[in-house]
Design a protein around this motif. Structure first.
Motif, PDB file in Angstrom:
ATOM      1  N   PRO A 116       0.749  -1.202  -0.063  1.00  0.00           N
ATOM      2  CA  PRO A 116      -0.097  -0.236   0.071  1.00  0.00           C
ATOM      3  C   PRO A 116       0.986   1.171  -0.035  1.00  0.00           C
ATOM      4  O   PRO A 116       0.490   2.330   0.628  1.00  0.00           O
ATOM      5  N   PHE A 117       2.124   1.203  -0.738  1.00  0.00           N
ATOM      6  CA  PHE A 117       2.901   2.431  -0.730  1.00  0.00           C
ATOM      7  C   PHE A 117       3.527   2.457  -1.973  1.00  0.00           C
ATOM      8  O   PHE A 117       3.752   1.338  -2.720  1.00  0.00           O
ATOM      9  N   ARG A 118       4.119   3.476  -2.517  1.00  0.00           N
ATOM     10  CA  ARG A 118       4.918   3.580  -3.896  1.00  0.00           C
ATOM     11  C   ARG A 118       6.559   3.123  -3.223  1.00  0.00           C
ATOM     12  O   ARG A 118       6.942   3.496  -2.255  1.00  0.00           O
ATOM     13  N   THR A 119       7.183   2.398  -4.117  1.00  0.00           N
ATOM     14  CA  THR A 119       8.181   1.959  -3.992  1.00  0.00           C
ATOM     15  C   THR A 119       9.319   2.356  -4.664  1.00  0.00           C
ATOM     16  O   THR A 119      10.529   2.047  -4.197  1.00  0.00           O
ATOM     17  N   ASP A 129       4.780   0.658  -9.593  1.00  0.00           N
ATOM     18  CA  ASP A 129       3.928   1.719  -8.922  1.00  0.00           C
ATOM     19  C   ASP A 129       2.804   2.108  -9.897  1.00  0.00           C
ATOM     20  O   ASP A 129       1.769   2.461  -9.258  1.00  0.00           O
ATOM     21  N   ALA A 162      -3.877   3.588   5.561  1.00  0.00           N
ATOM     22  CA  ALA A 162      -2.826   4.236   6.510  1.00  0.00           C
ATOM     23  C   ALA A 162      -3.521   4.715   7.743  1.00  0.00           C
ATOM     24  O   ALA A 162      -2.973   4.414   8.861  1.00  0.00           O
ATOM     25  N   THR A 219       9.419  -0.085   4.426  1.00  0.00           N
ATOM     26  CA  THR A 219       9.234   1.289   4.939  1.00  0.00           C
ATOM     27  C   THR A 219       8.412   1.374   5.899  1.00  0.00           C
ATOM     28  O   THR A 219       7.769   0.585   6.643  1.00  0.00           O
ATOM     29  N   ARG A 220       8.228   2.747   6.236  1.00  0.00           N
ATOM     30  CA  ARG A 220       7.159   3.290   7.388  1.00  0.00           C
ATOM     31  C   ARG A 220       5.878   3.488   6.861  1.00  0.00           C
ATOM     32  O   ARG A 220       5.740   4.229   5.627  1.00  0.00           O
ATOM     33  N   PHE A 221       4.658   3.256   7.472  1.00  0.00           N
ATOM     34  CA  PHE A 221       3.410   3.132   6.924  1.00  0.00           C
ATOM     35  C   PHE A 221       2.447   3.226   8.007  1.00  0.00           C
ATOM     36  O   PHE A 221       2.198   2.302   8.903  1.00  0.00           O
ATOM     37  N   ALA A 263      -4.883   3.264  -0.232  1.00  0.00           N
ATOM     38  CA  ALA A 263      -3.750   3.354   0.432  1.00  0.00           C
ATOM     39  C   ALA A 263      -3.818   4.288   1.794  1.00  0.00           C
ATOM     40  O   ALA A 263      -3.383   4.039   2.900  1.00  0.00           O
ATOM     41  N   GLU A 264      -4.389   5.520   1.449  1.00  0.00           N
ATOM     42  CA  GLU A 264      -4.475   6.447   2.443  1.00  0.00           C
ATOM     43  C   GLU A 264      -5.514   6.078   3.619  1.00  0.00           C
ATOM     44  O   GLU A 264      -5.293   6.318   4.645  1.00  0.00           O
TER      45      GLU A 264
END
Ligand SMILES: [Fe+2]
Ligand SMILES: [Fe+2]
Length: 281
Positions: A157-160, A166, A177, A200-202, A173-174
C-alpha cells in the motif's frame, strides 16, 4: 512464534514461459525444502499472492502438489495473477477461507493475530482496498485491540520507487494508513507483488515486501518506466515474535541450494585464514 512469508510463486503448468525461464515450480520446491529445514519450524507460512500465474485450476493443482510436503500450516491470499474462485476451491480444505466473497480472514491460533486481506481487482494488475474490505478490516481490528497483529496482503500500500510497478497502483492506501494508524496493535503490514525485498514506514507501523521465490524485479529507481527481471537470490521473510519485549523482528532468509559459506560455525573458525582475535562482525 515464528511467521514465514513467501510470495509470488507464479506456478505454471510444465512448459510455460515462466516455468521454462524462471523454473517457478522448481524454485517453490526449493523454498518448501528451505522452510521445512529451518529450525525452529515456522508456526505459520503466509503465501501472499500471485501463487499461480494465470489463475488456472490446473496451475493450482500443481501448486498444491508442491505445497503438500510443507510441514507448517499455510495461509494464502490472492494476487493479481490469481483467480479468486479457483483459489478458493483449491484451498477449501484448509477451512480458513470464507465460502464466498473476498478471500480475507483472521487467524487467531497464535500470540500474533494474522489478518489476510484480498486486494484483488479481477482482470487488473493494480490492487484495491474498497470500502467493504476496509470496513471488514476495521471490525476485525476492533475485536482485539490489545493483541499484536500482522496484516498480510498482495499489493504493497505504498509507492516503492520502481516506476513500472508503482504505475499498477493501489486504491485505498490513504484510508488503510489512517486505519492502521488508529490501531497501534498492528506491528507490520507485509505484502508481495514487487518481487524485491522492501521495507518502509506506513501508517505509523512497518510495511514490507517479500521477494519472489523465483524471479525478481531489478532494482531500478530511474523515473522513466523500465522493468528488468533478474534471478537475484530468492528469499522468504521470517517474522520472529519476541514475547519478552513484545517486538516483531523482520528477517530475510535467503533461499539457496548450496549451504551458506560458513566462516565461523559458532564455536570455531572454519576458514583458511581466520580473522585476528578481537574481530567483531
Ligand atoms: Fe508477482
Ligand atoms: Fe502481483
Amino acid at each position: 512464534m515464528l511467521i514465514a512469508q513467501i510470495s509470488d510463486t507464479h506456478v505454471q503448468l510444465p512448459g510455460g514461459l515462466l516455468d521454462r525461464n524462471y523454473d517457478t515450480a522448481g524454485n517453490l520446491e526449493r523454498a518448501v525444502r528451505h522452510l521445512n529445514a529451518f529450525t525452529p519450524q515456522p508456526d505459520a507460512v503466509l503465501l501472499t499472492g500471485d501463487a499461480v500465474d494465470a489463475g488456472l485450476p490446473a496451475e493450482y493443482g500443481r501448486l498444491r502438489e508442491i505445497l503438500s510436503v510443507l510441514k507448517a500450516p499455510l495461509f494464502v491470499i490472492p494476487g493479481n495473477h490469481d483467480e479468486r474462485e479457483a483459489m478458493r476451491r483449491a484451498f477449501s480444505d484448509g477451512r480458513y477461507l470464507p465460502g464466498e466473497g473476498f478471500l480475507q480472514y483472521t487467524i487467531e491460533d497464535w500470540p500474533v493475530r494474522l489478518i489476510g486481506l484480498d486486494t484483488l481487482i479481477p482482470g487488473e494488475h493494480g490492487g484495491r482496498l474498497c470500502d467493504a474490505r476496509r470496513q471488514w478490516l476495521a471490525a476485525q481490528l476492533d475485536q482485539a485491540r490489545d493483541r499484536p497483529t500482522v496484516i498480510f496482503m498482495h499489493h504493497p500500500p505504498f509507492r516503492t520507487g520502481l516506476t513500472v510497478m508503482d504505475a499498477m497502483g493501489f486504491e485505498g492506501a490513504e484510508a488503510l494508513a489512517s486505519l492502521v494508524r488508529s490501531q497501534p496493535q498492528v506491528h507490520q503490514v507485509v505484502s508481495g507483488h514487487i518481487h524485491r525485498p522492501i521495507v518502509t514506514r506506513f501508517g505509523g507501523t512497518v510495511a514490507s515486501v517479500c521477494p519472489s521465490t523465483a524471479q525478481q524485479a531489478a532494482l531500478d529507481l530511474r523515473p522513466d518506466p523500465h522493468l528488468a527481471v533478474v534471478m537475484e537470490p530468492p528469499a522468504a521473510t521470517l517474522l520472529w515474535w519476541d514475547s519478552t519485549t513484545g517486538s516483531l523482528v523482520h528477517h530475510l532468509s535467503v533461499i539457496g541450494e548450496r549451504p551458506a559459506h560458513v566462516l565461523y560455525d559458532g564455536s570455531q573458525w572454519v576458514m583458511d585464514n581466520p580473522l585476528p582475535p578481537g574481530f567483531h562482525a
